[in-house]
Each structure stands twice: as structure tokens, then as C-alpha cells.
Scaffold this motif. Structure first.
Motif, PDB file in Angstrom:
ATOM      1  N   LYS A 118       0.764  -1.185   0.013  1.00 23.16           N
ATOM      2  CA  LYS A 118       0.067  -0.054   0.017  1.00 23.16           C
ATOM      3  C   LYS A 118       0.999   1.364  -0.064  1.00 23.16           C
ATOM      4  O   LYS A 118       0.505   2.212  -0.742  1.00 23.16           O
ATOM      5  CB  LYS A 118      -1.015   0.057   1.167  1.00 23.16           C
TER       6      LYS A 118
ATOM      7  N   THR B 292       3.341   1.118  -3.892  1.00 23.52           N
ATOM      8  CA  THR B 292       3.112   0.735  -5.092  1.00 23.52           C
ATOM      9  C   THR B 292       1.704   1.638  -5.244  1.00 23.52           C
ATOM     10  O   THR B 292       1.346   2.136  -4.119  1.00 23.52           O
ATOM     11  CB  THR B 292       2.795  -0.636  -5.304  1.00 23.52           C
ATOM     12  N   GLN B 293       1.165   1.798  -6.414  1.00 21.43           N
ATOM     13  CA  GLN B 293       0.266   2.373  -6.654  1.00 21.43           C
ATOM     14  C   GLN B 293      -1.054   1.577  -6.844  1.00 21.43           C
ATOM     15  O   GLN B 293      -2.121   1.855  -7.132  1.00 21.43           O
ATOM     16  CB  GLN B 293       0.402   3.010  -8.216  1.00 21.43           C
ATOM     17  N   ALA B 294      -0.818   0.223  -6.428  1.00 21.70           N
ATOM     18  CA  ALA B 294      -1.917  -0.859  -6.735  1.00 21.70           C
ATOM     19  C   ALA B 294      -3.232  -0.369  -5.532  1.00 21.70           C
ATOM     20  O   ALA B 294      -2.849   0.286  -4.609  1.00 21.70           O
ATOM     21  CB  ALA B 294      -1.333  -2.111  -6.208  1.00 21.70           C
ATOM     22  N   SER B 295      -4.297  -0.645  -6.064  1.00 18.31           N
ATOM     23  CA  SER B 295      -5.348  -0.512  -5.323  1.00 18.31           C
ATOM     24  C   SER B 295      -5.613  -1.624  -4.212  1.00 18.31           C
ATOM     25  O   SER B 295      -4.669  -2.724  -4.120  1.00 18.31           O
ATOM     26  CB  SER B 295      -6.839  -0.805  -6.160  1.00 18.31           C
ATOM     27  N   LEU B 296      -6.370  -1.371  -3.233  1.00 19.64           N
ATOM     28  CA  LEU B 296      -6.375  -2.329  -2.034  1.00 19.64           C
ATOM     29  C   LEU B 296      -7.057  -3.577  -2.354  1.00 19.64           C
ATOM     30  O   LEU B 296      -6.573  -4.774  -1.935  1.00 19.64           O
ATOM     31  CB  LEU B 296      -7.531  -1.773  -0.939  1.00 19.64           C
ATOM     32  N   SER B 297      -7.976  -3.709  -3.570  1.00 20.61           N
ATOM     33  CA  SER B 297      -8.332  -5.106  -3.934  1.00 20.61           C
ATOM     34  C   SER B 297      -7.129  -5.682  -4.866  1.00 20.61           C
ATOM     35  O   SER B 297      -7.180  -6.894  -4.648  1.00 20.61           O
ATOM     36  CB  SER B 297      -9.775  -4.571  -4.852  1.00 20.61           C
ATOM     37  N   SER B 298      -6.550  -5.068  -5.536  1.00 27.81           N
ATOM     38  CA  SER B 298      -5.398  -5.538  -6.103  1.00 27.81           C
ATOM     39  C   SER B 298      -4.314  -6.293  -5.387  1.00 27.81           C
ATOM     40  O   SER B 298      -3.905  -7.420  -5.350  1.00 27.81           O
ATOM     41  CB  SER B 298      -4.637  -4.786  -7.423  1.00 27.81           C
TER      42      SER B 298
ATOM     43  N   ASP C 251      -9.698  -9.822   0.838  1.00 27.16           N
ATOM     44  CA  ASP C 251     -10.669  -8.602   0.123  1.00 27.16           C
ATOM     45  C   ASP C 251      -9.854  -7.235   0.308  1.00 27.16           C
ATOM     46  O   ASP C 251      -9.023  -7.320   1.342  1.00 27.16           O
ATOM     47  CB  ASP C 251     -12.126  -8.720   0.325  1.00 27.16           C
ATOM     48  N   HIS C 252     -10.622  -6.290   0.036  1.00 28.51           N
ATOM     49  CA  HIS C 252      -9.957  -4.794   0.129  1.00 28.51           C
ATOM     50  C   HIS C 252     -10.031  -4.582   1.689  1.00 28.51           C
ATOM     51  O   HIS C 252      -9.241  -3.999   2.443  1.00 28.51           O
ATOM     52  CB  HIS C 252     -10.395  -3.679  -0.429  1.00 28.51           C
TER      53      HIS C 252
ATOM     54  N   LEU D 289      -6.924  -3.360   4.324  1.00 24.99           N
ATOM     55  CA  LEU D 289      -7.428  -1.990   5.123  1.00 24.99           C
ATOM     56  C   LEU D 289      -6.845  -2.185   6.559  1.00 24.99           C
ATOM     57  O   LEU D 289      -6.197  -1.620   7.236  1.00 24.99           O
ATOM     58  CB  LEU D 289      -8.555  -1.418   4.794  1.00 24.99           C
TER      59      LEU D 289
END
Length: 477
Positions: A425, A428-434, A443-444, A448
Motif C-alpha cells: 500500500k 506501489t500504486q496498486a489498489s487495496l483490491s489488487s 478482500d480490500h 485495510l
């Protein structure tokens, strides 16, 4: 009552227009002219052999139904395919080729051949000498550029799979032409030549030729000076698998483009395979004629992307294995994590490291790799990926990535997983889901929660904060 061919065709078009999209109707039916009707056979004229083939593949059912409605159950369709003069005097006059549609058998395209000067006994080969025989043409392929030496990853899987399919059945797949594009150094030439090598291995009688667009341009200029354009055209019409590298180099070369346009048409219409490479997709190419760009889109457009960390690791390991070398795994990881622009730079970094080792009589170590990389890619920002973060975290806690990905609830594994999620988190620029999908298939919400947990421990536990600092240093090293 004798029916007028124009009236019959207009009635057919009125039905077809209601059953196909407007763009398709404008593209594939408006250019058609009716010629005659005789013995329940309607003859229509289409502007090219490709037009004929496309109608047979995509619209034969509706053509058959409308014809039978207007003419009767015995209605048949015949095409006139007009091959006009190509504009440079290579065909002496237009040629009309007739093809009937088979109403009771499965539709199958039939090859169409553009006539060439049959009075010449030999064809001049622009690569070697005039008069060389067809089967002796050198394919101009580099032996090392094989499929075995081309590392597959998410960045190139589509292009490689399509290329292998083409090699198994050249000219017989929907991937014709196969248009491979991507920025410099990603392996376009390697993949294109791998197809040629595989074709020669499977079909030794097929004539395969690799040529750069720049060489094609120079050959055409030489043929123009020597008044031998016909020889040049006829030579390229003999090729079974033509690989043209860097087609963007044709930009602004109008006469060369026109010649390649006719070569392309002839090879495509006679069931030969075309493989093209470019640094851009057809829609982004400038300075090329629209009719040429449209043909580039007939088959499959497959892009090569920058390889991810795992693919770069595999490329380096393969290179080390092929060259019979021994490198510490940490050195390979260091190069893979710091050289991330393209494959060419990656292999160049490895070669530079080996040269430094031999010239300075030093063992290959992480310190030498750092020294070399700092000189070689000073301006390159290191790519930090989720895969790399997981690898660093697992090495730090001496567990395997498979264990980290497992569903175990052991405290130490859960904490290592949470730390990996935290750094993913942060770095990187990755989303929580990714992040969750790549680390333990969570899951996201789980990601979190992990980030909050790690942050709280960082703020309250000095030993834990030290762990994080050491891991972050290794990730950014």
C-alpha cells in the motif's frame, strides 16, 4: 419474365440493409456493382479479392437467402474480382477473376493469384545475386532467436501464443497479418524470428524471409535505379512467410509503401503469412497510407509490454543458464529489480556485470552489481512490485511465498502477510483490491485492516518498528 440484374440487386440490398449494421452495409455492400443475371446466376463485381473472401466468410447466409427470395430456389451468385493496374506498370492490364459461390457445400475461400511475368525463367534475389533459385533463399534469421529462448510472461503471453499458432499453420489462421508492436527492446524481433525458425523446422519447403523495413526501402531504391522493379516485386511474391521488421520506417516513403501494398495484397490473397513489427500500434502510426494501415488491422494486433519482476528474473536466469554461468541469486534479484525498462537493457546489464568482473578480477557480488548498476542506470527509478515486496518480506522472516499465500492463521505468518500488504500500500500504486488478490487472495477490507494494524504496531512497538525499517531498506535497496 426476364429479370433485370440491377433491379434484383437493389431489392437484395434493401433487405440486407435492414439486417446488417449501417457501417457494415456502407463498407461491404455499397461498393458492389451488379453485372448481369443469366440462368438464375447473378454476377456482382467487388473491388478486391479480400472483399470477396470477407463476404463469403461473414455474409454468405444473408446473400443466399435474399437471392433465393428474389430469383428462386435455384439462385446462384458469381463474383467478378477486378485486379486493376497497380499504378507502377507491373501489371499490363486489369484482370477479372470469376468465382461462383457454392450453395450446397460449406463455404471455403479459394486462393487468388496476381499474374506475374511468366516469361522470366529466374527471379533476381535482392539479398544475394540475380538468378538464384527459390528454395535457396536465405531466411536471414538469427539461430538463437527461438521460442525456447523467448521467456513467456503476462507482458507477452498473447503475442507469443499467437506467434506459435502461426508457426504451426502459417497462412492458415485468423492471425494474418500478425502485427506485433511495443517499445524498443521488448523482444519484437526475437518473437518474429522465432516464428520463422519454427516454420522452417516444421515446413522445410516453405520460403521464409526476415527483412527490416530499412533494408526493404534500400532494396527498392536500388531496384528503381537499376530499372528492375518487376524483379523486386516478383521476388517478394515468392515468399511463403514474410517477416517485415519496424514497419514504421516506411513512413513518408510513398512509392515504397505502394510497392509493399501490392506485395501484401498478393501474399495475403494467395494464403501466405505476413508478420509485421512496429514500435506503435497501427492507429498510432503516422506517415503511412490509410489503405496500408487498414490491412495491418486485418489479422491480430498483439502488443509486448514491459516485463514484470518475475519475468525479468526468468529472463536473467535463462541467460545465465544458456551462457553456463553461476551468479548469486541476490545479484540476479538486484539486477531484475533495478533494470526495468526493457529486455535489451536487462541483458546488457548482465553482460556489463560479467565484463566488470573479468576486467577487474573481482568476484560477482551484490556490491559489484550495485556499483555497476549505479553507473549503468543512474537515472532509472527502481520498480517496486507487489511480487518483489512479498519476496523481500518472506526472505526476511525465512518463510516461503507459498506459505505466505496459504490460509494458515499462525501468528507469525499472518503478521508477515500484513507487513507485505502494508508496504504494498505504501510503495506501489496498486489498489487495496489488487493488493489483496495478490497477497493471500484477500478482500480490500482485510488489506485495510492489515495496514491499520501494522501502523499501530509501528507507533507503539520499537522492535517492530526496527523490523519495518530493515525490511523497507531491503525493498528500496
Amino acid at each position: 419474365m426476364l429479370k433485370d440484374h440491377a433491379t434484383v440487386w437493389q431489392k437484395c440490398l434493401s433487405v440486407i440493409k435492414d439486417n446488417v449494421p449501417p457501417v457494415s452495409f456502407k463498407t461491404w455492400f455499397e461498393p458492389i456493382n451488379s453485372v448481369r443475371i443469366k440462368d438464375n446466376i447473378l454476377t456482382i463485381q467487388v473491388p478486391s479479392a479480400f472483399f470477396y473472401e470477407y463476404l463469403e466468410e461473414q455474409y454468405i447466409d444473408i446473400l443466399r437467402k435474399t437471392l433465393r427470395k428474389e430469383i428462386g430456389p435455384d439462385a446462384k451468385l458469381e463474383y467478378n474480382v477486378v485486379m486493376g493496374s497497380n499504378g507502377n506498370g507491373m501489371n499490363s492490364k486489369p484482370v477479372t477473376v470469376k468465382y461462383p459461390t457454392r450453395n450446397n457445400a460449406p463455404i471455403k475461400n479459394r486462393p487468388l493469384s496476381v499474374p506475374i511475368n511468366t516469361q522470366e525463367r529466374t527471379i533476381k534475389n535482392p539479398f544475394i545475386i540475380p538468378g538464384i533459385q527459390k528454395l535457396n533463399i536465405d531466411p536471414q534469421l538469427k539461430p538463437d532467436n527461438t521460442f525456447d529462448n523467448f521467456i513467456e510472461g503476462n507482458c507477452n503471453r498473447l503475442a507469443r501464443s499467437a506467434g506459435y499458432a502461426v508457426a504451426q499453420n502459417p497462412g492458415g489462421t485468423a492471425f494474418n497479418p500478425l502485427f506485433i508492436y511495443g517499445q524498443s527492446g521488448l523482444g519484437k524481433t526475437h518473437l518474429a524470428q522465432a516464428i520463422g525458425i519454427e516454420v522452417k523446422k516444421r515446413f522445410s519447403d516453405k520460403v521464409v524471409l526476415y527483412v527490416s523495413a530499412n533494408k526493404f526501402i534500400n532494396q527498392f531504391a536500388e531496384a528503381t535505379r537499376n530499372n528492375s522493379r518487376n524483379d523486386f516485386m516478383h521476388f517478394y511474391q515468392m515468399i511463403d512467410v514474410l517477416i517485415l521488421d519496424d514497419v514504421q520506417e516506411l513512413a513518408g516513403k510513398e512509392k515504397t509503401q505502394m510497392t509493399f501494398f501490392h506485395v501484401f495484397n498478393h501474399l495475403h490473397q494467395t494464403g501466405k503469412q505476413l508478420i509485421l513489427t512496429s514500435d506503435k500500434s497501427p492507429v498510432d502510426l503516422k506517415g503511412l497510407e490509410n489503405r496500408l494501415l487498414s490491412r495491418f488491422k486485418w489479422g491480430l494486433m498483439a502488443d509486448l509490454q514491459i516485463p514484470d519482476f518475475n519475468t525479468r528474473m526468468a529472463i536473467l536466469r535463462k541467460k545465465v543458464y544458456i551462457d553456463g554461468l553461476e551468479l548469486p541469486e541476490e545479484v540476479i534479484e538486484y539486477i531484475a529489480s533495478h533494470v526495468n525498462n526493457n529486455v535489451r537493457e536487462l541483458e546488457g546489464a548482465l553482460i556489463s556485470l560479467l565484463a566488470q568482473s573479468m576486467l577487474n578480477k573481482k568476484d560477482i557480488s551484490i556490491d559489484l552489481a550495485q556499483e555497476m548498476i549505479n553507473k549503468l542506470v543512474k537515472s532509472t527509478t527502481k520498480e517496486i512490485t507487489i511480487d518483489f515486496i512479498q519476496k523481500v518480506v518472506c526472505d526476511y522472516f525465512k518463510i516461503s511465498v507459498d506459505v505466505l499465500q496459504a490460509k494458515t492463521r499462525k501468528r507469525e505468518i499472518v503478521q508477515a502477510r500484513q507487513i507485505a500488504m502494508y508496504f504494498a500500500k505504501q510503495l506501489t500504486q496498486a489498489s487495496l483490491s489488487s493488493i489483496g488478490s495478490q497477497i493471500g487472495k484477500k478482500d480490500h477490507a482485510t488489506v485495510l485492516h492489515a495496514c491499520k494494524t501494522v501502523k499501530n504496531l509501528k507507533d507503539t512497538d520499537k522492535d517492530f518498528r526496527k523490523y519495518l525499517e530493515e525490511i523497507e531498506h531491503k525493498i528500496k535497496m
